[in-house]
Write a protein that holds these residues in place. Structure first.
Motif, mmCIF file in Angstrom:
data_model
loop_
_atom_site.group_PDB
_atom_site.id
_atom_site.type_symbol
_atom_site.label_atom_id
_atom_site.label_comp_id
_atom_site.label_asym_id
_atom_site.label_seq_id
_atom_site.Cartn_x
_atom_site.Cartn_y
_atom_site.Cartn_z
ATOM 1 N N THR A 30 34.005 39.377 40.105
ATOM 2 C CA THR A 30 33.114 40.325 40.860
ATOM 3 C C THR A 30 33.712 41.738 40.356
ATOM 4 O O THR A 30 34.740 42.113 40.757
ATOM 5 N N ALA A 31 32.697 42.301 39.506
ATOM 6 C CA ALA A 31 33.079 43.619 39.199
ATOM 7 C C ALA A 31 32.311 44.720 40.107
ATOM 8 O O ALA A 31 31.222 44.523 40.111
ATOM 9 N N GLU A 32 33.409 45.618 40.499
ATOM 10 C CA GLU A 32 32.807 46.436 41.752
ATOM 11 C C GLU A 32 32.954 47.969 41.367
ATOM 12 O O GLU A 32 34.062 48.449 40.878
ATOM 13 N N ALA A 33 31.771 48.667 41.294
ATOM 14 C CA ALA A 33 31.754 50.132 40.687
ATOM 15 C C ALA A 33 31.880 50.989 42.114
ATOM 16 O O ALA A 33 31.235 50.586 43.014
ATOM 17 N N SER A 34 32.507 52.103 41.967
ATOM 18 C CA SER A 34 32.272 52.969 43.230
ATOM 19 C C SER A 34 32.147 54.459 42.651
ATOM 20 O O SER A 34 32.860 54.760 41.734
#
Ligand SMILES: [Zn+2]
Length: 717
Positions: free
Chosen positions: A424-428
């Motif tokens: 799961t690649a999470e951007a912020s």
């Protein structure tokens, strides 16, 4: 040191004269201390300013009749001596002085401006002496760039310089005013004024062509007097103060969220802070105020009681950095010096959009996927540039976890682990988060990917073309990456060749094995042709002679230059006669700095040189360029003297805004003359010139010739 000593002697002498003056009063006037050695107290205002002095010309002593007085005094020498005196005076009162030259060396006009710009000088003064056919003419003139509207600060400076110098020299025919636009002389003005960012003027202090003036200019004391005129002019200009608008809301260099801010600017007239005897209110002209945001004038309200200017922005500003410039005029008529302050508009993001090349990679420990993240604000507009976007992953490895946004986007690269799984690649960005899933598991397709970069600079290369059989193509992204997935049909390994090409680089091919369920990673470095010296160099090719030989030469040269990544314009068409006026218009309409090379052919007459090369009189850049070409001809084709013509009449050289050159090759009646070989001589001459050390690496040249041969063989297949 020398100056200090001079002043000390001057002071001692004047004290001595005071004593003897008591008894022999009538002689004092004759022996009085020259006025141009005194330093008035108001010159202290120069303290802390940085002034760029540009002694005109230099390094052109080899041109026998170039910028000289009747008995041969060189303008370049006089300009330099005056500038050195002026430098001493300015330094004496605490100003910083930057010189564009301190000896008799050649400095191009753009370099002079560059010296001023890079040193962030406050003012620029180019020191000259005029010349004209009429030996009687002699007066002082000061020149500013373009129209009055575009040169307000330069005109303030010009008025003071003109007054200072003409008061010092007191030439009987000097005009009372004496300011002129440089556009009276050339259509685009003087390069040295046009390219300089700070207030800039050019002063022609007097006429070196006037015999009496030339005699005076031989005397050091007279040169010192002239320098003193500049010195007082500058000091009075600075003493008149510089008004300034200071952004107080929003605070400069801060980030705000609203796109319709209310700007507040504090007005300063540049004199109150010195404690000048003035009314309490800032003494600026209300109706001369101009407020520009991003270069566009906006309406404002000026409150005279608080000396605050308010600008209500109604049209929402774009996300990003915005510049505020305030122009004020104080009661001495001085304009504020050019300066701008910035703030940034960066509203919060309400949406993050993630985009991956693929959602599935083999768990091979080497394949990687690019994920772009674009952030949008409430208006659906991409966020500002330079904002930090973060990425984290639950599996695999990220090359970077923080990237600054460009057009609202950042790119991240996630490498596959060795064992199957899910990431799961999470951007912020700010408070906003978004994620996507990448699967690391067996696939029936194969991947070819990698990064292409420049072998010398190591910079990633965008827009590189890649192709391989069977029917695989790709183009690299902004970070030089490419990514190809094959059709899921082929299960058998394929051996194929990957062709990699980009204009300005030697094409590259490499053997690759395509294996299903695996990534073939082909990071590749490309070698720039001619070491990259031609990259983006603008070259205009042209001819007046309407011969097929010239046509052939120009086409060959164009092809060679284009291979190197140069920006080439060929404005010559065989059989199409163009007027000189039209030709000049065409050349000047091509935007940007660059070279204009006109090549003509003619038969060679007896006792004539085989090549005549001409350039703008005194322009050393084009002179060297042509000499490199002549040297190339000399060593490979025709024996020719390495001498150029200092042109003062050819319209294409005199009236164009490019580094203009003409080359007449007298080979039409020469046996075995080859337009292709001539084109190559010009090409290698240009290459040598553009190479900063003036030498082409033999290896590099061999590589290029081999490449040409290969191309020709390919073309004739
Ligand atoms: Zn000059």
């Amino acid at each position: 040191m020398e100056t200090r000593l001079f002043y000390k002697i001057a002071v001692i002498t004047s004290v001595f004269l005071l004593f003897i003056g008591c008894s022999r009063r009538q002689k004092i006037t004759a022996q009085q201390t020259p006025f141009h050695t005194e330093i008035p107290s108001y010159t202290r205002h120069l303290n802390g300013f940085k002034i760029c002095l540009d002694p005109g010309h230099g390094g052109q002593g080899h041109i026998s009749d170039y910028k000289r007085g009747p008995t041969g005094v060189r303008e370049a020498d006089v300009n330099l001596q005056v500038a050195l005196h002026l430098r001493n005076m300015l330094q004496e009162v605490g100003a910083t002085v930057v010189m564009t030259r301190v000896d008799d060396s050649y400095v191009s006009l753009p370099t002079r401006s560059q010296i001023a710009n890079e040193s962030s000088a406050d003012f620029f003064i180019s020191l000259h002496h005029n010349g004209i056919d009429n030996p009687e003419t002699n007066y002082t003139s000061t020149w500013y760039h373009g129209d009055a509207d575009d040169s307000r600060q330069s005109l303030d400076l010009a008025r003071y310089v003109q007054q200072g110098v003409s008061d010092a020299l007191r030439l009987p025919n000097s005009p009372a005013t004496g300011l002129f636009s440089d556009k009276l002389v050339t259509t685009s003005g003087f390069g040295v004024l046009r390219l300089t960012k700070c207030p800039a003027v050019l002063c022609e202090a007097s006429f070196l062509s006037n015999p009496e003036e030339e005699a005076r200019l031989k005397k050091d004391d007279y040169l010192r007097k002239e320098a003193y005129g500049y010195f007082l002019g500058l000091a009075r200009y600075v003493a008149a103060g510089f008004p300034k608008g200071i952004l107080v809301a929003p605070q400069p260099e801060t980030v705000i969220q609203t796109r319709t801010p209310r700007l507040q600017i504090q007005v300063m007239d540049g004199l109150h802070q010195r404690g000048a005897w003035m009314l309490k209110r800032q003494q600026v002209f209300t109706d001369a105020i101009r407020i520009k945001v991003n270069g566009i004038s906006l309406p404002y309200h000026y409150d005279r009681d608080t000396d605050i200017i308010t600008v209500a922005i109604e049209e929402p500003l774009a996300n990003g950095v915005h510049f505020v410039e305030t122009e004020l005029v104080n009661y001495y008529g001085n304009h504020s010096l050019p300066s701008r302050q910035w703030f940034k508009v960066a509203p919060a993001a309400v949406e993050l959009r993630l985009n991956a090349w693929t959602d599935r990679l083999p768990a091979d420990g080497k394949s990687y996927v690019g994920i772009s993240v674009t952030a949008f604000d409430a208006d659906g507009t991409p966020i500002s540039d330079g904002e930090p976007i973060y990425m984290q992953t639950s599996n695999g490895t990220l090359a970077e976890t923080r990237q600054l946004s460009k057009r609202g986007s950042s790119s991240f690269y996630l490498y596959a682990p060795n064992t199957p799984g899910t990431a799961t690649a999470e951007a912020s960005y700010g408070e906003k988060r978004a994620s996507l899933t990448i699967n690391f598991k067996d696939t029936d397709t194969a991947i070819v990917q990698g990064q292409i970069s420049d072998v010398t600079s190591r910079k990633p290369l965008q827009d590189v073309q890649l192709h391989a059989d069977p029917g695989l193509t790709a183009t690299t992204d902004t970070n030089g990456h490419f990514f190809i997935t094959t059709e899921p049909t082929s299960t058998v390994p394929i051996k194929t060749t990957l062709y990699i090409s980009k204009v300005g680089y030697y094409p590259h091919k490499r053997k690759i094995d395509i294996t299903p369920n695996q990534a073939t990673v082909a990071h590749t470095k490309l070698r720039p042709i001619a070491g990259g010296v031609f990259a983006s160099t603008l070259i205009i090719l042209d001819s007046r002679s309407d011969t097929p030989t010239t046509q052939k030469l120009i086409e060959t040269l164009q092809e060679l230059l284009e291979l190197t990544g140069a920006k080439v314009y060929n404005i010559h068409t065989l059989g199409q006669k163009s007027t000189i006026k039209k030709r000049i218009e065409t050349i000047n309409a091509i935007a940007g700095r660059g070279y204009y090379l006109q090549i003509n052919h003619a038969p060679q007459a007896k006792d004539e040189p085989p090549i005549v090369a001409a350039h703008y009189r005194g322009n050393q850049g084009t002179e060297t360029f042509l000499k490199r070409i002549l040297e190339q001809f000399n060593s490979t084709l025709y024996e020719t003297p390495i001498i150029t013509v200092q042109d003062r009449t050819t319209p294409e050289i005199q009236q164009t805004n490019k580094m203009a050159m003409t080359l007449e090759i007298r080979s039409l009646n020469r046996q075995n003359a080859s337009a292709v070989e001539e084109a190559q001589a010009i090409f290698f001459g240009a290459w040598t010139f553009l190479k900063t050390d003036g030498k082409i690496d033999a290896e590099e040249q061999k590589r290029f010739m081999a490449y040409l041969k290969e191309r020709q063989a390919y073309a004739s297949d």
